[in-house]
Design a protein around this motif. Structure first.
Motif, mmCIF file in Angstrom:
data_model
loop_
_atom_site.group_PDB
_atom_site.id
_atom_site.type_symbol
_atom_site.label_atom_id
_atom_site.label_comp_id
_atom_site.label_asym_id
_atom_site.label_seq_id
_atom_site.Cartn_x
_atom_site.Cartn_y
_atom_site.Cartn_z
ATOM 1 N N ALA A 132 0.837 -1.198 0.000
ATOM 2 C CA ALA A 132 0.000 0.000 0.000
ATOM 3 C C ALA A 132 0.872 1.247 0.000
ATOM 4 N N GLU A 133 0.450 2.259 -0.779
ATOM 5 C CA GLU A 133 1.271 3.445 -0.967
ATOM 6 C C GLU A 133 0.558 4.736 -0.590
ATOM 7 N N SER A 134 -0.650 4.641 -0.021
ATOM 8 C CA SER A 134 -1.367 5.860 0.344
ATOM 9 C C SER A 134 -2.495 5.524 1.305
ATOM 10 N N GLU A 135 -3.035 6.565 1.941
ATOM 11 C CA GLU A 135 -4.187 6.387 2.832
ATOM 12 C C GLU A 135 -5.392 5.894 2.040
ATOM 13 N N ARG A 136 -5.553 6.391 0.821
ATOM 14 C CA ARG A 136 -6.671 5.932 -0.017
ATOM 15 C C ARG A 136 -6.634 4.428 -0.193
ATOM 16 N N GLU A 137 -5.438 3.896 -0.504
ATOM 17 C CA GLU A 137 -5.333 2.455 -0.714
ATOM 18 C C GLU A 137 -5.663 1.689 0.559
ATOM 19 N N ALA A 185 4.189 7.535 8.446
ATOM 20 C CA ALA A 185 3.893 6.120 8.656
ATOM 21 C C ALA A 185 3.268 5.830 10.021
ATOM 22 N N PRO A 186 3.739 6.445 11.128
ATOM 23 C CA PRO A 186 3.083 6.144 12.417
ATOM 24 C C PRO A 186 1.585 6.435 12.408
ATOM 25 N N ARG A 187 1.192 7.532 11.788
ATOM 26 C CA ARG A 187 -0.241 7.857 11.729
ATOM 27 C C ARG A 187 -1.013 6.795 10.951
ATOM 28 N N LEU A 188 -0.454 6.368 9.823
ATOM 29 C CA LEU A 188 -1.164 5.400 8.999
ATOM 30 C C LEU A 188 -1.106 4.001 9.599
ATOM 31 N N LEU A 189 -0.082 3.688 10.358
ATOM 32 C CA LEU A 189 -0.085 2.423 11.093
ATOM 33 C C LEU A 189 -1.199 2.417 12.132
ATOM 34 N N ASN A 190 -1.417 3.550 12.765
ATOM 35 C CA ASN A 190 -2.526 3.668 13.715
ATOM 36 C C ASN A 190 -3.862 3.542 12.994
ATOM 37 N N LEU A 191 -3.962 4.146 11.789
ATOM 38 C CA LEU A 191 -5.189 4.017 10.994
ATOM 39 C C LEU A 191 -5.442 2.555 10.639
ATOM 40 N N CYS A 192 -4.395 1.816 10.291
ATOM 41 C CA CYS A 192 -4.564 0.395 9.976
ATOM 42 C C CYS A 192 -5.172 -0.347 11.151
ATOM 43 N N GLN A 194 -7.099 0.908 13.425
ATOM 44 C CA GLN A 194 -8.499 1.317 13.528
ATOM 45 C C GLN A 194 -9.365 0.612 12.479
ATOM 46 N N LEU A 195 -8.795 0.394 11.304
ATOM 47 C CA LEU A 195 -9.548 -0.239 10.223
ATOM 48 C C LEU A 195 -9.556 -1.769 10.323
ATOM 49 N N GLY A 196 -8.833 -2.300 11.280
ATOM 50 C CA GLY A 196 -8.756 -3.743 11.428
ATOM 51 C C GLY A 196 -7.840 -4.419 10.426
ATOM 52 N N LEU A 197 -6.889 -3.661 9.877
ATOM 53 C CA LEU A 197 -5.951 -4.206 8.909
ATOM 54 C C LEU A 197 -4.677 -4.667 9.612
ATOM 55 N N THR A 198 -4.226 -5.848 9.281
ATOM 56 C CA THR A 198 -2.960 -6.351 9.785
ATOM 57 C C THR A 198 -1.844 -5.952 8.828
ATOM 58 N N VAL A 199 -0.815 -5.321 9.359
ATOM 59 C CA VAL A 199 0.329 -4.908 8.554
ATOM 60 C C VAL A 199 1.425 -5.949 8.706
ATOM 61 N N LEU A 200 1.791 -6.581 7.593
ATOM 62 C CA LEU A 200 2.781 -7.653 7.633
ATOM 63 C C LEU A 200 4.208 -7.135 7.653
ATOM 64 N N GLY A 201 4.410 -5.872 7.268
ATOM 65 C CA GLY A 201 5.763 -5.350 7.269
ATOM 66 C C GLY A 201 5.910 -4.149 6.375
ATOM 67 N N PHE A 202 7.112 -3.984 5.844
ATOM 68 C CA PHE A 202 7.452 -2.757 5.132
ATOM 69 C C PHE A 202 8.258 -3.057 3.865
ATOM 70 N N HIS A 203 8.037 -2.200 2.863
ATOM 71 C CA HIS A 203 8.825 -2.191 1.628
ATOM 72 C C HIS A 203 9.497 -0.829 1.574
ATOM 73 N N ILE A 204 10.817 -0.827 1.661
ATOM 74 C CA ILE A 204 11.573 0.423 1.721
ATOM 75 C C ILE A 204 12.598 0.412 0.591
ATOM 76 N N PHE A 205 12.427 1.332 -0.357
ATOM 77 C CA PHE A 205 13.221 1.323 -1.590
ATOM 78 C C PHE A 205 13.652 2.750 -1.892
ATOM 79 N N SER A 206 14.957 2.966 -2.083
ATOM 80 C CA SER A 206 15.447 4.338 -2.205
ATOM 81 C C SER A 206 16.048 4.685 -3.556
ATOM 82 N N GLY A 207 16.275 3.697 -4.437
ATOM 83 C CA GLY A 207 16.843 4.044 -5.739
ATOM 84 C C GLY A 207 17.226 2.819 -6.532
#
Length: 411
Positions: A132-137, A185-192, A194-207
């Motif tokens: 996921a790349e945004s709050e909308r998603e 990210a902390p805000r959206l992790l909190n939103l997850c 609230q929405l009952g979404l389980t976050v499995l981890g992170f994709h971090i890519f810089s170049g």
């Protein structure tokens, strides 16, 4: 005439009787089998050897994923699926190709900044991991999961506050359309939560497209540090940590191949600490261009030989419309020659001349090689553009001027 040498990258392909071999087949015979030029050809042996090369240098605990956007040819993706641990896709169309390989859906990840609701629904229904790349998603995924009765497999793609130094394409740092800003990210992790979404981890890519091992090592260290910080803001254990890739390949004279040894050594040294802080995390590296770029060639046939005010032009039946990158991307970058050869005149003793290789389009930008020293070629000879296994056919404007498409073969 300012002739430029042929790049040493061509040595990945063997030569027999002055003819390039692709997949062990002489180029002239391969052209007969394909039935027409231009075409792309990808060598299975080189693909397999490159994956083996990467695995030999990466710690065994690090998974290797293929980034399909580099080359989505179905037969090639099928071959890669048997060699790697996962496939990363960037559209609904790529998702279908990946699923058709038989790769376990949970080993397929779907990233990209503009996923439609239909694409997200397809991914959730299939059991693919959505980056996921945004709050909308995130809000869409929660609604889709409730509608389907399926818990979405979810990873947050993070836009870090650093970039891969010296990379050919910067995918992180600063304002980007990719991912969620690290500070948000902390805000959206909190939103997850609230929405009952389980976050499995992170994709971090810089170049991407870096030839500097030290820059990649530095970016990976920063990625591990950021992952630790983000983990402190989530209620869910980090099970997936995709640290991107960034491994580049040499295209131009003077560029040296990336040395994987120090990268592997640094990863091996870092993993114990990562494991202590993130004990459930499976670390993966995502590579596209590095796995397939040097295993492909673009082949066009000389259809005319012209001399204009002392300059020799080899006019071919292929060009910008099939291989945008080799032509210089419509003049938007400072153009450099890709490695080019006359595939049926590979003898080192052949008489050479300075030529420009051009295509059939009505634009001076249709240029595959500019004032390059090549063996003297005639009508009917085969021009080969190396380093063409990634971002070639699928990244080019094949509809431009309505010439025929270029077929692809895996040999």
């Amino acid at each position: 005439m300012n002739a430029k040498p042929v790049h040493a990258a061509q040595t990945l392909f063997p030569v027999e009787d002055d003819c390039l071999l692709v997949g062990g087949i002489p180029l002239t015979r391969l052209a007969q089998r394909v039935g027409s030029t231009p075409f792309y050809a990808y060598d299975r042996r080189l693909l397999s050897e490159r994956v083996a090369h990467v695995r030999a240098h990466l710690p065994p605990a690090v998974e290797l994923h293929f980034s399909m956007k580099a080359n989505p040819m179905p037969a090639l993706v099928q071959h890669m699926a048997g060699l790697v641990d996962g496939i990363d896709v960037a559209s609904g169309g790529e998702l279908k190709v990946a699923l058709d390989t038989g790769m376990a859906p949970g080993r397929i990840s779907f990233a990209g900044p503009g996923k439609s609701e239909a694409e997200l629904t397809r991914a959730v229904a299939a059991g693919a991991v959505v980056h996921a790349e945004s709050e909308r998603e995130l809000r869409l995924l929660a609604a889709i999961g409730e509608q389907l009765g399926i818990a979405p497999l979810l990873v947050l793609r993070i836009n870090p506050d650093y970039e891969l130094k010296g990379s050919g394409m910067r995918m992180g740092g600063g304002a980007k359309q990719f991912g969620i800003d690290a500070e948000d990210a902390p805000r959206l992790l909190n939103l997850c939560a609230q929405l009952g979404l389980t976050v499995l981890g992170f994709h971090i890519f810089s170049g991407s497209q870096s030839l500097k091992a030290e820059a990649i090592i530095e970016a990976q260290a920063q990625t591990f540090s950021l992952a630790r910080e983000l983990a402190s803001h989530t209620r869910d254990p980090v099970r997936i940590l995709n640290i991107g890739g960034g491994f580049g390949i040499p295209y131009f004279p003077g560029e040296a191949a990336l040395d994987l040894a120090p990268i592997g050594e640094a990863l091996a040294a870092a993993l114990p600490g990562v494991g202590a802080d993130l004990p459930d995390a499976q670390v993966s590296i995502e590579l596209g261009r590095y796995l397939v770029g040097e295993a492909g060639v673009y082949v066009a046939r000389v259809i005319d030989r012209k001399v204009s005010r002392g300059q020799v032009f080899l006019v071919t039946d292929g060009g910008l419309h099939h291989h945008l990158a080799a032509s210089g991307n419509f003049g938007q970058v400072i153009r450099k020659n890709y490695p080019v050869a006359i595939g049926n005149r590979m003898s080192a003793s052949a008489a050479r001349e300075s030529v420009s290789v051009v295509g059939p389009l009505c634009t001076p930008l249709d240029l595959l090689a500019e004032r390059m020293e090549l063996p003297q070629a005639q009508v009917g000879d085969l021009v080969v553009v190396f380093q063409s296994g990634a971002y070639g056919r699928s990244a080019s404007p094949q509809g431009f001027l309505s010439h025929p498409d270029a077929p692809e073969v895996l040999v």
